[in-house]
Motif scaffolding. Structure first.
Motif, PDB file in Angstrom:
ATOM      1  N   ILE A 304      88.759  63.198  38.406  1.00 40.62           N
ATOM      2  CA  ILE A 304      87.497  63.575  39.033  1.00 40.62           C
ATOM      3  C   ILE A 304      86.713  64.496  38.103  1.00 40.62           C
ATOM      4  O   ILE A 304      87.213  65.553  37.692  1.00 40.62           O
ATOM      5  CB  ILE A 304      87.734  64.296  40.376  1.00 40.62           C
ATOM      6  N   GLY A 305      85.510  64.073  37.770  1.00 39.30           N
ATOM      7  CA  GLY A 305      84.609  64.912  36.984  1.00 39.30           C
ATOM      8  C   GLY A 305      83.462  65.377  37.852  1.00 39.30           C
ATOM      9  O   GLY A 305      82.955  64.609  38.681  1.00 39.30           O
ATOM     10  N   ILE A 306      83.049  66.640  37.690  1.00 35.00           N
ATOM     11  CA  ILE A 306      82.011  67.220  38.544  1.00 35.00           C
ATOM     12  C   ILE A 306      80.919  67.835  37.679  1.00 35.00           C
ATOM     13  O   ILE A 306      81.208  68.558  36.713  1.00 35.00           O
ATOM     14  CB  ILE A 306      82.616  68.307  39.471  1.00 35.00           C
ATOM     15  N   ALA A 307      79.677  67.535  38.017  1.00 35.73           N
ATOM     16  CA  ALA A 307      78.515  68.130  37.330  1.00 35.73           C
ATOM     17  C   ALA A 307      77.587  68.710  38.382  1.00 35.73           C
ATOM     18  O   ALA A 307      77.625  68.310  39.556  1.00 35.73           O
ATOM     19  CB  ALA A 307      77.791  67.081  36.491  1.00 35.73           C
ATOM     20  N   HIS A 319      75.253  62.159  36.174  1.00 36.34           N
ATOM     21  CA  HIS A 319      76.316  61.162  36.111  1.00 36.34           C
ATOM     22  C   HIS A 319      77.001  61.165  34.752  1.00 36.34           C
ATOM     23  O   HIS A 319      78.241  61.101  34.659  1.00 36.34           O
ATOM     24  CB  HIS A 319      75.755  59.770  36.420  1.00 36.34           C
ATOM     25  N   GLN A 320      76.233  61.257  33.687  1.00 33.82           N
ATOM     26  CA  GLN A 320      76.824  61.291  32.350  1.00 33.82           C
ATOM     27  C   GLN A 320      77.736  62.510  32.186  1.00 33.82           C
ATOM     28  O   GLN A 320      78.822  62.411  31.609  1.00 33.82           O
ATOM     29  CB  GLN A 320      75.710  61.301  31.301  1.00 33.82           C
ATOM     30  N   ALA A 321      77.298  63.652  32.699  1.00 27.16           N
ATOM     31  CA  ALA A 321      78.100  64.870  32.578  1.00 27.16           C
ATOM     32  C   ALA A 321      79.366  64.781  33.416  1.00 27.16           C
ATOM     33  O   ALA A 321      80.452  65.189  32.976  1.00 27.16           O
ATOM     34  CB  ALA A 321      77.262  66.080  33.011  1.00 27.16           C
ATOM     35  N   ALA A 322      79.250  64.231  34.634  1.00 33.68           N
ATOM     36  CA  ALA A 322      80.426  64.102  35.502  1.00 33.68           C
ATOM     37  C   ALA A 322      81.422  63.116  34.909  1.00 33.68           C
ATOM     38  O   ALA A 322      82.647  63.333  34.946  1.00 33.68           O
ATOM     39  CB  ALA A 322      79.987  63.658  36.892  1.00 33.68           C
ATOM     40  N   LEU A 323      80.923  62.021  34.338  1.00 31.92           N
ATOM     41  CA  LEU A 323      81.801  61.031  33.721  1.00 31.92           C
ATOM     42  C   LEU A 323      82.487  61.629  32.485  1.00 31.92           C
ATOM     43  O   LEU A 323      83.680  61.382  32.241  1.00 31.92           O
ATOM     44  CB  LEU A 323      80.983  59.788  33.347  1.00 31.92           C
ATOM     45  N   PHE A 324      81.762  62.422  31.727  1.00 32.08           N
ATOM     46  CA  PHE A 324      82.335  63.124  30.570  1.00 32.08           C
ATOM     47  C   PHE A 324      83.485  64.037  31.012  1.00 32.08           C
ATOM     48  O   PHE A 324      84.548  64.076  30.390  1.00 32.08           O
ATOM     49  CB  PHE A 324      81.238  63.928  29.875  1.00 32.08           C
ATOM     50  N   ALA A 325      83.289  64.761  32.121  1.00 32.14           N
ATOM     51  CA  ALA A 325      84.329  65.659  32.622  1.00 32.14           C
ATOM     52  C   ALA A 325      85.540  64.877  33.109  1.00 32.14           C
ATOM     53  O   ALA A 325      86.687  65.271  32.871  1.00 32.14           O
ATOM     54  CB  ALA A 325      83.763  66.521  33.747  1.00 32.14           C
ATOM     55  N   ALA A 326      85.295  63.740  33.775  1.00 33.80           N
ATOM     56  CA  ALA A 326      86.410  62.922  34.261  1.00 33.80           C
ATOM     57  C   ALA A 326      87.220  62.362  33.091  1.00 33.80           C
ATOM     58  O   ALA A 326      88.458  62.361  33.117  1.00 33.80           O
ATOM     59  CB  ALA A 326      85.884  61.790  35.141  1.00 33.80           C
TER      60      ALA A 326
END
Length: 353
Positions: A304-307, A319-326
């Motif tokens: 799970i990535g969260i932005a 979305h790009q930041a959350a996907l990067f974190a995931a």
């Protein structure tokens, strides 16, 4: 013989009048006219079909606790209190409405029936001797009732009255079926039928509204990218169960979408940065329950990535930041938070030296 012929002629004329405008009625229903328009049409039709009777139209909830008249006039205003509400409902009517398995009923000698005593002044004022009733549920929590009051000297034959009641019920049911079909078509266009989650474009439209509200009211929001770690073919049954767990974990007004085969996306409103962590931890805890041990998709976990907004001002950048974190979890179940281009395990680390 003459009496029989006279009755058959009367029956013929009744049926002819009842169905003469059926093509127009069906066309109105098929076009999906407004419910109020259809109800008005049916009311006028029944009143013209039964000129020697009085039709009363009532709506109640399925618990039979809240009652209202659909239409008021100089005859039924006697039933209303000073606030314009249906003040007292006869027990016979409550019993009928609460019995959906018996959608029609005919009561005679109602002026002397205990079940109708609360409306006795109304019945006596208009010399009503009996009543025929029909009920139709809209399958949305409301029951629509038509009561046809008659006077003994001009009472319609039972077979003809039953035919009128059946026709009214059929028309009303058709309208409700059409409305339900429209609702299902709308839902299907917005939701993935496999998971019940929003489709991508519906999520983006809805989350766009969340972002606009957040800008207007200086609020925070968080976007979650949830990557499925299972490398096996995604099973629809397992995916649906995962979607149900996610929906149970968050609030009703939070948004969850099925983006592609191995990614789900969730958007929530938050007050503090740590609120997003609480949601992620709660979701992972729910998925770790032993009762899901047979579900391979859940058992193999989620990254799970969260932005956060306003750190990212658009859905695309969120979305790009959350996907990067995931992806920074490197296929390990858990969560990471993206904040100003870096990934953290906790919001408490955002400002640590």
């Amino acid at each position: 013989m003459r009496s029989r012929v006279a009755y058959l002629e009367k029956e013929r004329d009744f049926v002819k009048n009842l169905y003469c405008d059926m093509p127009q009625m069906l066309q109105v229903i098929s076009k999906g006219s407004l419910l109020s328009t259809s109800l008005n049409r049916f009311k006028n039709k029944m009143q013209s079909q039964l000129p020697n009777a009085y039709c009363l139209f009532i709506v109640c909830d399925k618990e039979c606790l809240q009652w209202r008249l659909q239409y008021t006039d100089s005859i039924n205003d006697r039933l209303l209190n000073s606030n314009g509400q249906l003040s007292i409902v006869p027990q016979a009517l409550i019993t009928f409405a609460a019995s959906p398995s018996c959608p029609k009923r005919h009561d005679i000698d109602i002026q002397s029936a205990s079940g109708w005593k609360h409306w006795l002044p109304f019945l006596k004022d208009h010399t009503f001797s009996d009543v025929s009733m029909v009920s139709v549920s809209d399958c949305q929590g409301s029951i629509y009732l038509m009561l046809v009051f008659q006077r003994e000297e001009v009472r319609l034959e039972g077979e003809l009255m039953a035919l009128a009641l059946d026709s009214y019920a059929a028309w009303l049911s058709a309208v409700f079926e059409r409305e339900q079909a429209d609702y299902l078509l709308l839902e299907d266009s917005h939701r993935d039928p496999t998971t019940g989650l929003l489709r991508r474009y519906s999520f983006e439209n809805s989350f766009g509204i969340v972002l606009k509200d957040s800008r207007r009211h200086f609020q925070r929001a968080a976007l979650f990218s949830l990557r499925l770690l299972s490398s096996s073919k995604v099973n629809d049954t397992d995916l649906k169960l995962l979607a149900e767990v996610m929906s149970d974990t968050v609030r009703d007004n939070d948004l969850i979408a099925h983006y592609d085969e191995r990614e789900l996306v969730m958007g929530i409103r938050i007050q503090h940065l740590e609120d997003a962590e609480i949601v992620a931890a709660k979701l992972l805890k729910s998925l770790n329950s032993p009762k899901f041990s047979d579900n391979r998709l859940i058992r193999e976990g989620l990254s799970i990535g969260i932005a956060f907004y306003p750190e990212h001002s658009s859905l695309e950048s969120l979305h790009q930041a959350a996907l990067f974190a995931a992806n920074s979890l490197k296929n390990i179940s858990g969560y990471r938070l993206e904040f100003h281009g870096e990934c953290y395990g906790s919001s408490a680390d955002f400002y640590s030296l």
